[in-house]
Structure formats: C-alpha cells, structure tokens
Design a protein around this motif. Structure first.
Motif: not given
Lengths: 595, 595
Positions: A132, A149, A163, A184, A186-187, A190, A227, A230, A232-234
């Motif tokens: 990340a 990015w 990250c 998302g 690629k994120v 966070l 965020v 995108t 993102y689900d982390g």
C-alpha cells in the motif's frame, strides 16, 4: 465497518497494546515496526496472541525509502524488503505500508518509481504480500496522494495499491475529492487521523499533534465519504501520533480511540447513532464535599432558596429561578468542595442515554429508591458525572419534589446557569472534547489561553449552537498539579447583575477583590461614566465589551475547589469576559496565597 | 550596560516579580500593563517599591493599535493614551512601547501613521513621556523594523523613536544590518529574546517559545553589535514569553534571565568574562547512595579496579584506565543510587571557576581537609554538582592518591568516559542548556526526541567541538514525574566493546536484555554477517551505522536511578545510537515492570 488501530497510537509494550485494542473493541491493528522490533515476543507469539484476542494484523508499517532511488540503492531495498516479507509471513500479515521516499530518493521520475514499485510488487506477491503506497506530506518528490496514485497506476501490478491517510492529504490542503477517481480495489488501506488547526511545519504537526477523529479540525466525514464512494471496504484504521496519548493509560486511550470511530461512523452516516438534539440548558450542578456548609452560605448570599433535604440521600437542594445547585455530602469523606456532577437538559433522556451507551460512555449508577426519578448518568473523562434530565417548561425540574423541608422560592433575579467551568487534567483534555461533542452534541469553539500568575490556562468552550448550554474545559499549568488543584466554577445568568451583587453584599458576601488599577484601565479603554465605575469598584464587578454588546460579571471567593460567578450579557455579547481572566486569576492567586 | 527585564517574563504577582528582578541583579524592569492592572498596589506603591529595591521602571508596555486608524478611531486612541500617560506619571516611567497596529488599522499609509504618531508624540511630550514605536512581526501593515523607522523619521518628533526587538526582527528573517542606519538617539528601547529554530506561525512562536539569550538559535551577539554601533546606550532588556518560565519559581527564573545577559555581554564583547577553552574530557563521575554496593559490583564486572577508600570521606574510587567513578555514601541517607556529580577536565580550573562565578553559578562547598585537593564546584540547574579539575597528561588524576587501600590498576580496556546522560526536570531544561554552554563552553547539538514505551524523551546533547566531552540532557515524559524517576547513565568508551562485554559477562554481568526481533531487523537493515549478529545477540550488543562509520554498544541493568553503557565508535561515527534508543527504553521498561 471493520476497525483497526496502529500500535504507535498507544503507550506500553506491544502485548499491552494488543490487549488494550481488543478490550476496546477494535477488530484489528496495524503493527508499527518499532513496536515489534522492541518486543521480546517472536512474530509467531505476536500472531498467536492477536489470534487469541480476536484481532487481525491488518498492516505492517512503515517500509521507508523504497522508490525513486538508484539501481544500486534499489538492490539494498529489495534485500531489506525480502527480510520484512518473510517477517510478515511469520506474523500472518499480508499488507505492507510503503511510504513515499523521504531520505534516499535521487530520481524524480514517475516511471522509475513505478518500475521499482512493480519489481517490489513481484517480490511481495511471491511472499503473499501486497504493498500500500502512501504519499507522505513531506515526501521528497512524492507528497500528494494524486501523484502516488499515478505511480501506482503506472506500476500496474496486482500487488501494488495505495494507502490513503487523512492527515497527509488534509494537512497539505489537498482536495480529497479526487480520491473518488481511484478504484476501490486499488485502495489497499485507509488511515484516519484528525488534527487541530495549527500553522507549523507539517512533520512536527504530524509527529506530535495528531488527534483521534472528532477531536480536531479536519472534516473527516467528508473525507471518509470520498473514500467509501470508491468502494473501499477495508478497515477504518487510526494512525495518531500524539505526545499525550503516547503517555496515557493504554486501555483508556484505546477506548477513546474506539469511540472516535463510532463518532465518525455516525457523522459519515455509515452507522448512525441515536440522533439527539443539542442540550437546551442545565438541569442542575452538584457540589460534593464532606461538609458543604460554606457553599450553602454562599448560595444563600447569592439569593438561592433552600428547598429542602433529599428524601433518601444526604443532599440539599438550592434554587434561584431555574438555577439549581445540589449540595451532596454522601460518599464524600475528607473531600473538600468540588463540582461532582452536571445535569443537562435534553429533549429525550432515554435517547441521549442510548447514544451515550453506543459511544461506550461509562455508566454511573446511583441508588434510586421507589418514587425517585432515575436520571441516566455517565462519567466524563475527568470523572465528572453527567446526568441527562428532561427539558422542562416549568421552573422546577420534575425531580425537585424529592427534596422536602425547605422554603418556597420567591421571585428570582437569576435566569439560569450560563456556563460551567470544569478543570481538566492534561491527560484527558482531548478525550473530554470528544466526549462532550459526541455524547451531548455540543460544539467546540476556538480555544484560547488566559494568563494566570503562574502559567497559561488553556481554555476550550463547548456549547450548544443556541448558547443555552456552555461548558468551558480548562487545563491548568503543570505546576498546579502539585498545588491544591485548579478550581472549577458555575456561572449564573441574570438580567440585573448589579442587583444580584448588591443583594449578595447586603447578605455578607465578599466578592473576589479587584484592585483600583483595573477600574482605571476600564476608564482608559471604554470611557465608562464615573458613577458606573464606582458601582463596579464597590461591588467587585468586571466588564467587557465587543462590537455586539457588553458583559458585566463578578466572582465569589473560592471554597475548596469551587467558586461561583454571576454574569449579565447585553446585546449580542457571546463571550466570557476573557480579557478579565488574568485579573480574576491574579486576585484568586492573592486570595489563595494571602499576599 | 544597564540591564532590565519585562515583568511578563516572570511568574507571580507584580511585587514578587520586582523583588525577584532586584535580587537577581537587574537594574530595572519593563512594566507589563496586565501585571499592573491585575495588581492591588497603586502605581505610587509600585514606584516606591521599585525605588526601595533600586530598580528603575524603564518602559511601560504595551500600548496597542495606535496608528493607521481612522480619525474617529484616533480620537479614542488619544483618550486612551492620555489616561496611560497620567498613569506613567504616577509610576515615574517616561518611555512607552507603542506596538504597530494589529487589530484596528485600516489605513496603509506611512504619512498617516507618521502624522498620528506625531500627534500622539505631542500629547506624550506634554506628559513628559516618549514613545518607542515597534514593528510587531505580525503587525497588520507595519511588520518590519525598517518600515517602523521610516514612519518615525517621517513623524520627525523628539518624543517619537523606535523600539527594536530581536524576536520581531530575527523571527521574520529580516536583515538586522540596517539597524545601523538609525541614529542611536532615536533607538528609544531595545528588547532582547532568543528563540529555538521552529517552523510555525510567528505569533504562536513568539507567545509560547521565546527563550533567554543563549538558550536558542538566534545570533544575538551580531544583533546586539548592530544596535550598539548606532550609539544606543539604553538598557539591555529581556522580553521573553515562555510557557515554562511563566510557571517556574520567579527568583530562579530571574537569576537565569540575568545570567543570559551576562553571557550575551560576553559573546558580544561589551563585558568579556574570563575566557576558557572547552573541556578536554571528564575527570570523574560520582554515584551517590546510602548503599552503593550494587554499583560497586557492576563496576567490578565492567572491569573497573577498586582503588581504595577516601582518606576523610565515606567514598570509594573505581577506575579503568582514565575512566573514574566515585561511589559516595556521605549525606545520602535513604537515597538510592543517582549521578550526583560530574567532574570536567579543564585547562585552568581557577579561570573556569572565575567564569562560573561571574555567571553567578551557585557554588558548591564540600569539606576539604589538609592535603586534599580543592576542586571548584558549582550546582547545575538540576542540582548536579559540576566539578572543575585539571586536564591531566597521565592516566590518574592528581586527586587519586587521596584514595587508599585498594588495588593497582592493570591494563585497561576502557579509554575514558564517552558521555554522561543527565535527566532534567522540564522546568529547568532551558536553564541547563544555558548553564553548560555559558559556564563550560559546551555547544548544543540539534535536539531530538526518542520514543519510550510511555512517551517521547526529549534529548539535547551539549558537547565540546573536539568530541572528548559530551553531555546529553534528557527530559522525560511527564508521566515519569510520578514514577520512580528517569534514570541517568554514564557511557564508557572502548576500542573493543566485544572484549569488554565478554569480560563483563564472564564476571556475572547480565546485560540489558534485547530481543531477537532487534537482531532480525539489524540483518534486514545492514546485512551484517551471521557470526557478528550471533555475537551481538549473545552479549546484548546494539549497533548503528551512518555514512561516516559505525557504533556498537551495550547497557547494564539499572540500579536505583543509574545505569552504565559501553560504546565503541568506528570511523567518524559521531552519534549515540539514537535509532536504538526505543529498543533500549522498551527493554528498561520491561525490566522495571517485570513484564
């Protein structure tokens, strides 16, 4: 969403940090490399402890100075990285934070950085690790998440993503909206941190002054929104470097940290809490001491009526209009007077209590007998008990009849409690700001500092938008720690401060002594007429004025750790007489030291 | 030159400040208006007290927001000023500081400002007052001393001159050379403050972080040179806003302040002190405790030879080559081991002592019997006793024969004391920097912070240019205050740290325990060969490397408040293994808490 916290946020050893994070309800942690390096536990032991505690190890961090380097240097980077990838396999951690290069970068070329990240990604993937990549706000060449990015896009490697860290983006004033252009997937991670609005070099700001969400000035709800859009689900993960949190009790700081994410999920709308309106005012304040006799005398001089003793507790109620003070002598052996509890008037006590519970505010239990009202109560970070009472259209709160044997109140000169001033230990100041804002919905004004004869007092007001409920949190200079403690106070509101002061003086009150020099200065500054000045000097009144109105107030002597103030606001004056704080603190200093 | 200090530099009430300034040897003070306004003493009483104490009241300050305003506003300025001029007459003060306008300026025009200053000057002159106009670094329009001087030139009024303040000029990076273009007779006042090199908004920097001369990063000798070349012959006056000095003991802070001017007059050449060369090394260190038995054991393990007991004191001497440690059990009831004294080797102890005396360093008296060497000694701000011994060409110092009954030393592995690490209370850190630099001629390196498990440790090295004498001052995190105290240590130098460690282990020493993760990290970072790593792990050695060389070291356990380190420097390595400090502090934390 899943929650995580970097071990660097917390004090103690690595295993203490893991236990505290689990106790506070986090789902995982970021392993901060220096914590692991300094730990006697092997990576396998750390992994096993985390597993037993139900924590995932979400990130290994930081890996520094990886890209933008010469090929010779990059060979060393690869050797170092391989050792860390093997370590991560032992830990069972699959994501590594790669910070943009600060120290060794010599090549300012996105293609070169992307190529090196790609080759590092090959090596990572071979170990089951993904990278990340994060733009540090002070990176040598890469200091903007948009450029990070772009490099990740160029690297075009399944094991290489970005990250995002709210501090690095918002501290530089970079527009976070472009986050939404990143897919998302690629994120990879966070990191969230708040910070106070400071004008200083971003490295010092970051290393010493970060705060948990809701304690600072960043718009983290908006940031998180970008965020989440995108995909993102982390985890939502906290990374907060703070000189105070590094020192404070690890379990307590972890709970504070966890509360900040609950708050953030509420304001960001991903996990709303019970919704409450701002408090409409103060229900009561409670002074506790083994013997509150001197406080009773003072309240009588201020015009309060003794309404009686509580039917089951060793407590007495004094009221003057809607201003209510309870003097409590229960469980107070050897205790000199302090402000022990503050009751807030809220639209729906059960809803507010449900919100406080969801925010894991510690519940306070008091014995409640049959026919007595049960007010929900929670402990603020400094131990002050916060009660939630119903807003009342009538002068007396519904619990007042539990007190009997006193007098009927007459016409009142006080119109309520204007503000309550609570001394805070330096250790829990930021936590208190989060507590009062998240639990009660108060908003932080700009903080300020006022000079006492022995140091600056840091003062922060939290208030309702309507102004009917205001708390000032004060952090005393450090030397006060060893002294008798910093006093707290309650300010009552009136529409005729001169009448209140005259009545009080007639009843024997000696207002806090203010010297003649102060009044000479008032004349110089405001050109007040002689008769007004003489009245003020006679009654110990202080005065302030701004463009919108003016403010007259006086202070009582201090009893134990408590004193009282009476204030009159005129026009749109919305402050607290801060220019007079130094004069007041000096007078209190003289009274305390009898100089 | 005459010396003065603004009352805002000091803690306490106005009369406490006056007494402390007089006690410290100042000739006068600047009366800071809020101090007077908050004071119960009338201006006449203040004047009388100052007169009795032999202090002149050199400046009344500040008068704000006077110029660059509308005519309507200026009428209010005149009213305010007249009241203050009358007050100054009562005080007997003839110079007022007029700061460039911050809040109310609306006219950005030198002619207008000059005209208003001229009219204010007329009013001032009528009261026997003169105005010293100063450009605040954050003035709305006037934020540069050159512009302030231009306006004063335009005003062309005998009662209007400038005030020069080193902070406002140097913090903005303005070239002070142009000061010499101002006639000395028009420099009505000079304010001096130092400051650390910080990158932050200049207002916060000024209000919280100013320091006394010699404690910060400004070149005040050069600054003062420019001022003196104008012919200025007024006082050197200190104006230092500092969060710590506002809290610390007023008498002590005043003495520190006075010392800073003595230092400044030395470096500026206006009043030179006895000149001393930098220390050439350490003469000895002294550990004091009721029972130093465990320290004796540790020294024996480290290879030290017991040289005997002192002929008249309850003290024992241990040496290993030129490294000398005295274990003193005199006047130490209930005291656990601490570093009580440090002896420095200087070229001429009497000259160094004369310099220390001129800087008003407090003398330490120890009983000295016939035939015993008398070493001059002074108390450092934290109470450490600083002894001044003669540099010696032979291994044993000349006072060594006062100890008898021990053994003859053999061949030595240690080559001396590398550095001494002294814990400092936060209250006296800046004072200690000034003490060691002004008295001994050590120079401050860039400070740094190292992470302990419960907070950041602030560390500042003071050293001789040649590197043969180094002291590190450490300020522990605040939470340590209530803990057992922050330990101090002595680092011995060797050319073969492995041999020292092996010998020590053979004699039963258990080095501070360092975990395996640390050595895995060393391999990742430096690619050290396996056998070296295994030796390091076996002996508890730590390692660092930079571009110029490398560094290997180990630590003993802590006894009371003292531990020892042995270091080997290779090549040009000039640091202290700071990257290992976190690992060391974590290991000490575990040892202390037995986790």
């Amino acid at each position: 969403m899943r929650t995580s916290i970097a071990t660097v946020c917390l004090s103690g050893t690595l295993s203490e940090k893991l236990r505290a994070a689990a106790d506070a309800g986090f789902d995982g942690v970021e392993v901060f490399e220096p914590d692991l390096v300094a730990s006697p536990e092997s990576p396998e032991e750390v992994a096993a402890l985390a597993a037993r505690l139900g924590l995932t190890l979400d990130l290994y961090q930081p890996f520094r100075d990886a890209e933008g380097v010469s090929e010779e240097e990059f060979a060393l980077v690869l050797r170092r990285a391989r050792a860390k990838f093997r370590l991560m396999q032992r830990l069972g951690t699959d994501t590594m934070l790669v910070c943009s290069n600060v120290a060794t970068a010599t090549v300012d070329d996105d293609e070169v950085s992307a190529d090196q990240l790609r080759r590092l990604g090959d090596e990572a993937a071979a170990h089951g690790v993904r990278l990340a990549y994060e733009a540090l706000a002070w990176g040598r060449y890469v200091d903007d998440y948009r450029r990070a990015w772009r490099i990740v896009e160029l690297a075009d490697h399944p094991a290489v993503g970005v990250c995002l860290d709210s501090f690095h983006i918002l501290s530089r004033g970079h527009d976070p909206a472009a986050i939404e252009q990143i897919p998302g997937a690629k994120v990879f991670f966070l990191q969230l941190a708040d910070a106070p609005a400071l004008t200083m070099d971003v490295l010092s700001w970051s290393r010493h002054h970060r705060l948990f969400p809701g304690e600072g000035a960043f718009d983290l709800a908006a940031f998180l929104g970008h965020v989440l859009r995108t995909g993102y689900d982390g985890p939502l993960s906290l990374e907060v470097f703070n000189d105070v949190f590094r020192q404070t009790d690890v379990r307590r700081t972890a709970r504070q940290a966890r509360r900040s994410l609950t708050w953030l999920e509420d304001v960001a709308g991903t996990h709303p809490l019970p919704e409450v309106a701002e408090p409409t005012g103060f229900d009561f304040v409670e002074v506790r001491a083994e013997d509150t006799g001197d406080v009773d005398v003072l309240l009588g001089q201020l015009g309060f009526t003794f309404r009686g003793r509580h039917r089951s507790k060793d407590a007495r109620l004094w009221t003057e209009g809607p201003a209510r003070v309870v003097c409590n002598e229960q469980h107070a052996r050897d205790r000199s007077p302090t402000l022990a509890a503050v009751g807030f008037e809220v639209t729906s006590p059960p809803t507010s209590a449900a919100r406080a519970t969801a925010l894991r505010a510690p519940t306070v239990y008091r014995r409640t007998l049959a026919d007595e009202q049960e007010l929900p109560a929670f402990a603020a970070p400094d131990g002050t008990e916060v009660f939630l009472g119903a807003s009342s259209a009538v002068v007396d709160a519904s619990w007042v009849p539990e007190f009997a044997g006193g007098h009927e109140p007459g016409a009142a000169l006080l119109t309520g409690i204007d503000h309550v001033n609570l001394a805070q230990p330096w250790q829990s100041f930021d936590e208190a700001v989060l507590f009062y804002s998240s639990v009660l919905g108060l908003r932080a004004d700009a903080g300020q500092e006022v000079p006492a004869p022995n140091g600056l007092v840091r003062s922060q007001v939290l208030r309702s938008a309507a102004g009917s409920c205001r708390i000032a949190l004060n952090v005393a200079p450090l030397v006060w720690e060893s002294a008798a403690g910093f006093p707290q106070h309650v300010a009552f509101r009136t529409d005729d401060v001169v009448a209140v002061a005259r009545r009080a003086v007639a009843r024997g009150l000696e207002p806090l002594g203010i010297g003649r020099n102060y009044y000479d200065d008032l004349v110089a500054r405001f050109g007040l007429p002689d008769d007004e000045i003489e009245t003020m000097a006679e009654l110990g009144l202080l005065y302030d004025r701004d463009a919108s109105g003016d403010f007259t107030h006086f202070y009582t002597a201090t009893i134990g750790g408590v004193f009282f103030e009476v204030v009159q606001r005129r026009g749109g004056y919305d402050g607290y007489g801060a220019p007079n704080a130094g004069v007041r603190l000096a007078a209190q200093h003289r009274a305390q030291h009898r100089t």
